[in-house]
Motif scaffolding. Structure first.
Motif, PDB file in Angstrom:
ATOM      1  N   ALA A   1       0.825  -1.213   0.000  1.00  0.00           N
ATOM      2  CA  ALA A   1       0.000   0.000   0.000  1.00  0.00           C
ATOM      3  C   ALA A   1       0.857   1.261   0.000  1.00  0.00           C
ATOM      4  O   ALA A   1       0.576   2.220  -0.728  1.00  0.00           O
ATOM      5  N   VAL A   2       1.904   1.265   0.819  1.00  0.00           N
ATOM      6  CA  VAL A   2       2.795   2.440   0.851  1.00  0.00           C
ATOM      7  C   VAL A   2       3.470   2.616  -0.498  1.00  0.00           C
ATOM      8  O   VAL A   2       3.592   3.738  -1.016  1.00  0.00           O
ATOM      9  N   ALA A   3       3.888   1.506  -1.113  1.00  0.00           N
ATOM     10  CA  ALA A   3       4.541   1.596  -2.414  1.00  0.00           C
ATOM     11  C   ALA A   3       3.617   2.208  -3.455  1.00  0.00           C
ATOM     12  O   ALA A   3       4.066   2.944  -4.342  1.00  0.00           O
TER      13      ALA A   3
ATOM     14  N   PRO B   1      13.260   1.996  -1.082  1.00  0.00           N
ATOM     15  CA  PRO B   1      13.222   2.528   0.283  1.00  0.00           C
ATOM     16  C   PRO B   1      12.823   1.432   1.276  1.00  0.00           C
ATOM     17  O   PRO B   1      12.123   0.477   0.924  1.00  0.00           O
ATOM     18  N   ILE B   2      13.285   1.587   2.509  1.00  0.00           N
ATOM     19  CA  ILE B   2      12.970   0.658   3.596  1.00  0.00           C
ATOM     20  C   ILE B   2      12.452   1.473   4.784  1.00  0.00           C
ATOM     21  O   ILE B   2      13.102   2.436   5.211  1.00  0.00           O
ATOM     22  N   LEU B   3      11.292   1.096   5.320  1.00  0.00           N
ATOM     23  CA  LEU B   3      10.747   1.744   6.517  1.00  0.00           C
ATOM     24  C   LEU B   3      11.286   1.039   7.764  1.00  0.00           C
ATOM     25  O   LEU B   3      11.269  -0.196   7.836  1.00  0.00           O
ATOM     26  N   VAL B   4      11.739   1.815   8.745  1.00  0.00           N
ATOM     27  CA  VAL B   4      12.271   1.254   9.985  1.00  0.00           C
ATOM     28  C   VAL B   4      11.741   2.065  11.161  1.00  0.00           C
ATOM     29  O   VAL B   4      11.105   3.114  10.996  1.00  0.00           O
TER      30      VAL B   4
ATOM     31  N   VAL C   1       9.461  -0.706   0.893  1.00  0.00           N
ATOM     32  CA  VAL C   1       8.393  -0.029   0.149  1.00  0.00           C
ATOM     33  C   VAL C   1       8.458  -0.591  -1.265  1.00  0.00           C
ATOM     34  O   VAL C   1       9.112  -0.051  -2.156  1.00  0.00           O
ATOM     35  N   ASP C   2       7.781  -1.709  -1.452  1.00  0.00           N
ATOM     36  CA  ASP C   2       7.940  -2.487  -2.675  1.00  0.00           C
ATOM     37  C   ASP C   2       6.663  -3.267  -2.923  1.00  0.00           C
ATOM     38  O   ASP C   2       6.215  -4.039  -2.056  1.00  0.00           O
TER      39      ASP C   2
END
Length: 759
Positions: free
Chosen positions: A289-291, A380-383, A442-443
């Motif tokens: 969803a974020v992607a 991108p990677i969410l952490v 984010v994929d």
């Protein structure tokens, strides 16, 4: 200082006021009783008489009620300004009650006409604008012993995945609670899940019927199957569903004694009881969803042009990646404007590249797209910068992420880059990244949480060498400090220099030395060398320090403590009491320390326990001492292999730390009355550049010298000089062997001279 208005802010404040109203408690909320006479066992500024949180998943409503007794004037200072933060674009606030109680007297303070609406950008000092407002009501005549009770409901309308929801409820640390209750109502069709911390019992589940009405805004009432429900709206657009079954989960408890925070608990560890609910199917749902919202709609040509410019100047792929990273890290400033979709959608990469500022997600989105244009696989990677690996222990939720980094892959090896860090070294493939534990890509093709890539080749060396020229006649000693650091330790020093400047950094370091030795005076300038490509930072400085010699029963001797006690600050001792939470360790930690004392007062000396090794599964410590006439060297290394020690292994760790403390403490018993050695060439200067990890052979600054008895100390007295830790050490060369060597050398030189004379 608070302000209700600023240029251009009037319209926003008017909108915020329209989103707050006064109304009775919703009919779906259960009334929870409490004991107003509850007394806490310990001393605390406040006592919670009631903590009540109730959620309605179908209405997207969250009800909060708290009853707090103020025990101290400090509590009065904090709690007599009632405040509630909210986001007007996605939240509607209904305040039900705000009152104080003193004995039998109750005072109502709920007057929204007296409320202040403030756009308090509390994060502005950290370069963050989030768009939230604060509703503030100032309470009058509040005293210690008063009870404050308030309740409100928040109606949430999230713009990202509104069909799902999650909630986290925790009990306060160190505070007592007379009664707590956490409940949720939801349609059984929802795939709701729950999870709790250890020791929290499962919820009590009940089934009940409830009417469901939609499309209302004007207050009215309906009666269906004997269930009374309050709805709002101009008119009912949909039919009332008769007796819809609702599942309710409840957690409740009484006389909770808040556990006290334990010293040195890792910041990512949740040390209090908690309850977690979520109906998100999995982490992949969130990442996908974020992607979808992070898709680059325009500006692609501008990023392609930027990539083409990099390619024209850098022939190698590694150079291109490095150039792209530096462009984003070093040429774009950090500034966060979290106004779109609750702060989850970044600005367009084209806009960020043009304006040269953004927050973590803006900069990460820019770098990921720029790397893609350079032919590098990136995303991108969410952490979570605080919970870190603890995120994987919780149920999926959008709100669990507060930071973004970039993952890229070259030659089958993945690496993470934090775009908000400045002046990083190590090249494109060996940059330092925080131990975030796990992250969410984010994929659209992602599969859920992924671990942070391992950086096995990354060094975090902190190598400290202290050379001390020591006299025993009362004059100050001379201390040369050489600090060589790599990886994260180098970046800490580089950042300190960048932010403070050389002059201020020198002042700060002088204070560090003065704190260790009670006083210090700088000699010369701080020197440094920064190799950013190798991510190494070296500094050297010299100080005059007091010798701190202590007396001994033998008036001809004194004692000198080697300056290694700083290890107690790096490796604290756990308390002997039983522990609930893990004990944090410095990690990553790779410390090498060398203390080298040069003094003519060091005569014939033996060393007890010249080598020591202490290790377990968390720490490795080694020490090695050597001594000779005129010098004493103690060197040790400390390495940690884990970020913390589990609570059930604290006692063993405490014993290990005690052994390390005792092993690191070294005292020298030396003769009185000697002057400080002359400062040799190269003392306090930057060492030559050497490859990372190159061995550094020991070289005493002073060559061993023989002292005659004419200096006031007989040979018999010198034999009594010793270390407080004795063993066999280096013995002086016998005088007759020295004389024999000298005579032999003279005879050889004479023969050579005679042979040369024949020509």
């Amino acid at each position: 200082m608070l302000s209700e208005s600023s240029t251009g802010a009037g319209e926003g404040i008017a909108t915020a006021k329209d989103r707050v109203r006064k109304a009775p408690v919703p009919e779906w909320v259960s009334e929870i009783g409490f004991d107003p006479q509850f007394k806490s066992e310990g001393v605390a500024p406040i006592t919670y008489l009631l903590l009540d949180n109730q959620l309605h998943a179908e209405r997207r409503e969250s009800f909060v009620r708290q009853v707090v007794r103020l025990e101290t004037m400090e509590a009065v200072q904090h709690w007599s300004q009632w405040r509630l933060q909210f986001e007007p674009k996605t939240q509607l606030i209904t305040v039900h009650s705000l009152k104080t109680r003193r004995g039998e007297t109750e005072t109502d303070h709920l007057d929204l006409g007296k409320a202040h609406f403030l756009q308090r950008e509390e994060g502005l000092e950290r370069f963050v604008i989030h768009g939230w407002f604060t509703c503030l009501i100032i309470l009058e005549d509040v005293r210690p012993g008063d009870v404050i009770e308030y309740s409100y409901t928040i109606e949430n309308h999230p713009r990202l995945l509104p069909e799902y929801g999650s909630f986290f409820f925790g009990l306060p640390l160190g505070l007592s609670v007379g009664k707590y209750h956490f409940g949720i109502r939801f349609n059984p069709a929802r795939q709701m899940k729950w999870k709790t911390s250890s020791g929290v019992p499962p919820p009590v589940e009940t089934k009940r019927s409830e009417c469901q009405v939609s499309g209302v805004s004007q207050e009215s009432e309906c009666q269906v199957s004997g269930i009374r429900c309050q709805v709002q709206g101009p008119e009912v657009k949909d039919k009332v569903n008769d007796g819809v079954e609702i599942t309710q989960w409840d957690w409740a408890g009484e006389k909770y004694v808040g556990v006290k925070p334990e010293v040195n608990t890792p910041f990512w560890h949740i040390g209090y009881p908690w309850m977690n609910i979520s109906d998100f199917p999995d982490w992949q749902t969130i990442g996908t969803a974020v992607a979808g919202h992070w898709a680059m709609e325009n500006g692609e040509a501008a990023i392609a042009e930027l990539a083409k410019e990099i390619e024209s100047n850098e022939p190698e792929l590694s150079g291109r990646i490095e150039k792209a990273i530096r462009l984003v890290q070093d040429e774009c400033r950090y500034f966060s404007v979290n106004l779109e979709l609750g702060g989850y959608v970044p600005a367009s990469p084209e806009i960020v590249a043009r304006r040269r500022f953004g927050d973590c997600k803006d900069l990460s989105f820019l770098l990921a797209n720029l790397l893609k244009k350079l032919g590098v696989q990136a995303r991108p990677i969410l952490v979570n910068a605080f919970l870190r690996k603890t995120v994987s222990d919780l149920l999926p939720a959008v709100s669990l992420f507060n930071h973004a980094v970039v993952e890229f892959e070259v030659d089958g090896k993945k690496r993470w880059i934090d775009t908000t860090l400045k002046d990083q070294g190590g090249g494109p493939y060996n940059r330092v990244i925080g131990d975030f534990g796990v992250g969410l890509p984010v994929d659209a093709n992602g599969t859920g949480l992924v671990p942070r890539p391992e950086m096995a080749d990354q060094s975090n060396l902190f190598e400290l060498k202290e050379n001390i020229l020591l006299g025993t006649n009362g004059a100050p000693a001379l201390l040369a400090v050489t600090l060589r650091s790599e990886g994260q330790q180098a970046e800490i020093l580089r950042e300190q220099l960048r932010k403070a400047g050389a002059e201020e950094m020198a002042k700060q370091r002088l204070q560090v030395i003065a704190n260790r030795f009670s006083s210090a005076k700088r000699v010369g300038q701080l020197q440094h060398r920064d190799d950013r490509a190798a991510n190494q930072f070296v500094l050297t400085e010299t100080f005059e320090i007091p010798p701190h010699l202590t007396t001994l029963p033998n008036s001809n001797l004194c004692q000198f403590q080697l300056p290694s006690h700083w290890i107690r600050g790096v490796l604290p001792m756990p308390e002997a009491a039983a522990r609930r939470t893990p004990f944090a360790l410095p990690y990553p930690c790779q410390i090498t320390y060398v203390a080298e004392v040069e003094s003519p007062a060091i005569q014939r000396m033996t060393v007890q326990d010249p080598q020591s090794q202490v290790r377990d599964e968390f720490i490795q410590f080694t020490r090695s001492d050597r001594a000779g006439k005129g010098y004493y060297v103690s060197s040790f290394s400390l390495t940690t292999s884990a970020p913390c020690v589990p609570a059930d292994k604290i006692e063993g760790h405490r014993q290990i730390v005690d052994r390390i403390w005792r092993s690191a403490g070294r005292q020298l018993s030396i003769a009185r009355g000697f002057a400080r050695p002359v400062q040799p060439r190269g003392f306090g200067e930057l060492p030559r550049e050497e490859p990372a990890g190159a061995p550094k052979p020991f070289k005493p600054l002073l060559a061993p010298q023989h002292r005659g008895s004419d200096e006031g100390h007989s040979h018999k007295h010198r034999r009594r000089h010793h270390s407080s830790h004795r063993s066999r050490s280096e013995e002086p060369i016998p005088w007759w062997l020295v004389r024999l060597a000298v005579v032999g050398a003279i005879l050889i030189l004479s023969a050579i001279a005679r042979s040369c004379g024949k020509y």
